[in-house]
Design a protein around this motif. Sequence first.
Motif, mmCIF file in Angstrom:
data_model
loop_
_atom_site.group_PDB
_atom_site.id
_atom_site.type_symbol
_atom_site.label_atom_id
_atom_site.label_comp_id
_atom_site.label_asym_id
_atom_site.label_seq_id
_atom_site.Cartn_x
_atom_site.Cartn_y
_atom_site.Cartn_z
ATOM 1 N N ALA A 153 -13.573 0.019 -14.185
ATOM 2 C CA ALA A 153 -13.459 1.469 -14.309
ATOM 3 C C ALA A 153 -14.557 2.174 -13.523
ATOM 4 C CB ALA A 153 -13.526 1.864 -15.787
ATOM 5 N N HIS A 154 -15.754 1.609 -13.546
ATOM 6 C CA HIS A 154 -16.897 2.182 -12.837
ATOM 7 C C HIS A 154 -16.631 2.215 -11.327
ATOM 8 C CE1 HIS A 154 -21.208 3.258 -12.850
ATOM 9 N NE2 HIS A 154 -21.288 2.577 -11.719
ATOM 10 N N ALA A 155 -16.148 1.083 -10.811
ATOM 11 C CA ALA A 155 -15.836 1.014 -9.382
ATOM 12 C C ALA A 155 -14.729 1.998 -9.019
ATOM 13 C CB ALA A 155 -15.436 -0.406 -9.001
ATOM 14 N N GLY A 156 -13.722 2.106 -9.882
ATOM 15 C CA GLY A 156 -12.630 3.032 -9.628
ATOM 16 C C GLY A 156 -13.074 4.481 -9.686
ATOM 17 N N ASP A 162 -14.925 10.548 -9.383
ATOM 18 C CA ASP A 162 -14.698 11.118 -10.715
ATOM 19 C C ASP A 162 -16.012 11.021 -11.497
ATOM 20 O OD1 ASP A 162 -14.001 11.750 -13.321
ATOM 21 O OD2 ASP A 162 -12.136 10.601 -13.296
ATOM 22 N N PRO A 163 -16.861 12.042 -11.404
ATOM 23 C CA PRO A 163 -18.179 11.938 -12.040
ATOM 24 C C PRO A 163 -18.140 11.856 -13.551
ATOM 25 C CG PRO A 163 -17.824 14.155 -11.184
ATOM 26 C CD PRO A 163 -16.691 13.314 -10.684
ATOM 27 N N LEU A 164 -17.185 12.518 -14.181
ATOM 28 C CA LEU A 164 -17.147 12.482 -15.642
ATOM 29 C C LEU A 164 -16.844 11.071 -16.149
ATOM 30 C CD1 LEU A 164 -17.445 14.008 -18.279
ATOM 31 C CD2 LEU A 164 -15.000 14.538 -18.169
ATOM 32 N N LEU A 165 -15.844 10.444 -15.571
ATOM 33 C CA LEU A 165 -15.550 9.067 -15.958
ATOM 34 C C LEU A 165 -16.735 8.162 -15.641
ATOM 35 C CD1 LEU A 165 -13.739 6.870 -17.043
ATOM 36 C CD2 LEU A 165 -12.605 6.749 -14.807
ATOM 37 N N LEU A 166 -17.393 8.418 -14.521
ATOM 38 C CA LEU A 166 -18.568 7.628 -14.160
ATOM 39 C C LEU A 166 -19.657 7.751 -15.226
ATOM 40 C CD1 LEU A 166 -19.212 5.817 -11.724
ATOM 41 C CD2 LEU A 166 -20.415 7.766 -10.712
ATOM 42 N N SER A 167 -19.807 8.937 -15.802
ATOM 43 C CA SER A 167 -20.806 9.098 -16.859
ATOM 44 C C SER A 167 -20.467 8.241 -18.071
ATOM 45 C CB SER A 167 -20.926 10.575 -17.258
ATOM 46 O OG SER A 167 -19.915 10.990 -18.157
ATOM 47 N N PHE A 168 -19.193 8.108 -18.361
ATOM 48 C CA PHE A 168 -18.778 7.296 -19.509
ATOM 49 C C PHE A 168 -18.936 5.809 -19.225
ATOM 50 C CE2 PHE A 168 -16.737 11.203 -20.941
ATOM 51 C CZ PHE A 168 -16.972 11.147 -22.302
ATOM 52 N N THR A 169 -18.655 5.395 -18.003
ATOM 53 C CA THR A 169 -18.836 3.969 -17.701
ATOM 54 C C THR A 169 -20.320 3.608 -17.700
ATOM 55 O OG1 THR A 169 -18.708 4.405 -15.310
ATOM 56 C CG2 THR A 169 -16.664 3.783 -16.426
#
Length: 265
Positions: A153-156, A162-169
């Motif tokens: 997910a982090h790589a994706g 997608d910074p928000l998803l990156l914050s969650f990963t």
Amino acid sequence: MSGSGTTAGDDPLQTAVWRLRSRGCWTDAAALLAPRAAEPAAALERAGLLVERCLFTCEGWAEAEDALRTAEAVARDDEERGGAASERGRLAYAATRLGVRDRADEARSALGRATALLSPASPRRPLLDFRRGLVSEHIADAPQAALAAYQRAHAGAKAQNDPLLLSFTWQQQAGLALREGELAQARHGFSECLRIREDLGYLIGTAPALAGLADCEPEPEAGRLRSEARRLFRLLGGVPVWLGAQLSPVVPPQPSVAEPEPAGQ
């Protein structure tokens, strides 16, 4: 506990939805999308907002179910059906994780269905990987499988910007590192999570990032971070609900007081 981006260009509707969502006003954000609920994209986004409200507040389950059924009904292709299945998996995960009802099998089944429907190149795939990681970590108690899913997910999220998803990963990988005693790695992950959320103005996610970082720091810095997390937690009316126990002040054990002996003995 999940992200899918912030605004879409300069679209005023999406900007308004993001601003409300980032402050925990999910019902108001969903109301802006209600007139377009017959459109698959808007219906899915509206369902996602109401599912997220359940995850952060442990309330609104019936409204989320209704919105999700609408999104499932108007989906026209595998991409849209896969997105709806991913949201259903998240709702079932939330109910299980928050102790409302054990829907673990439904969570696994729905996310498995989403995996089958969404192509490997789907823009929804990183978010799906993240949600599968949550199930692996918190329902299956399989941290290694969770880490692999978070890394995908982090790589994706990086590839899709997608910074928000990156914050969650970052947050979830940091939590696993902390669990293994890898303080430097955990500190880096929580710091990155906090930085991104502050940059985005994602207010409802700031307190969890502060609390996670506090668990990696010595005093007095840990106390300062927890104090700021408590301030934000109270400001938002106790959201997210699952953070309350982590932020509760630790009360040191009180020394026992011996009963006085009867006089004259």
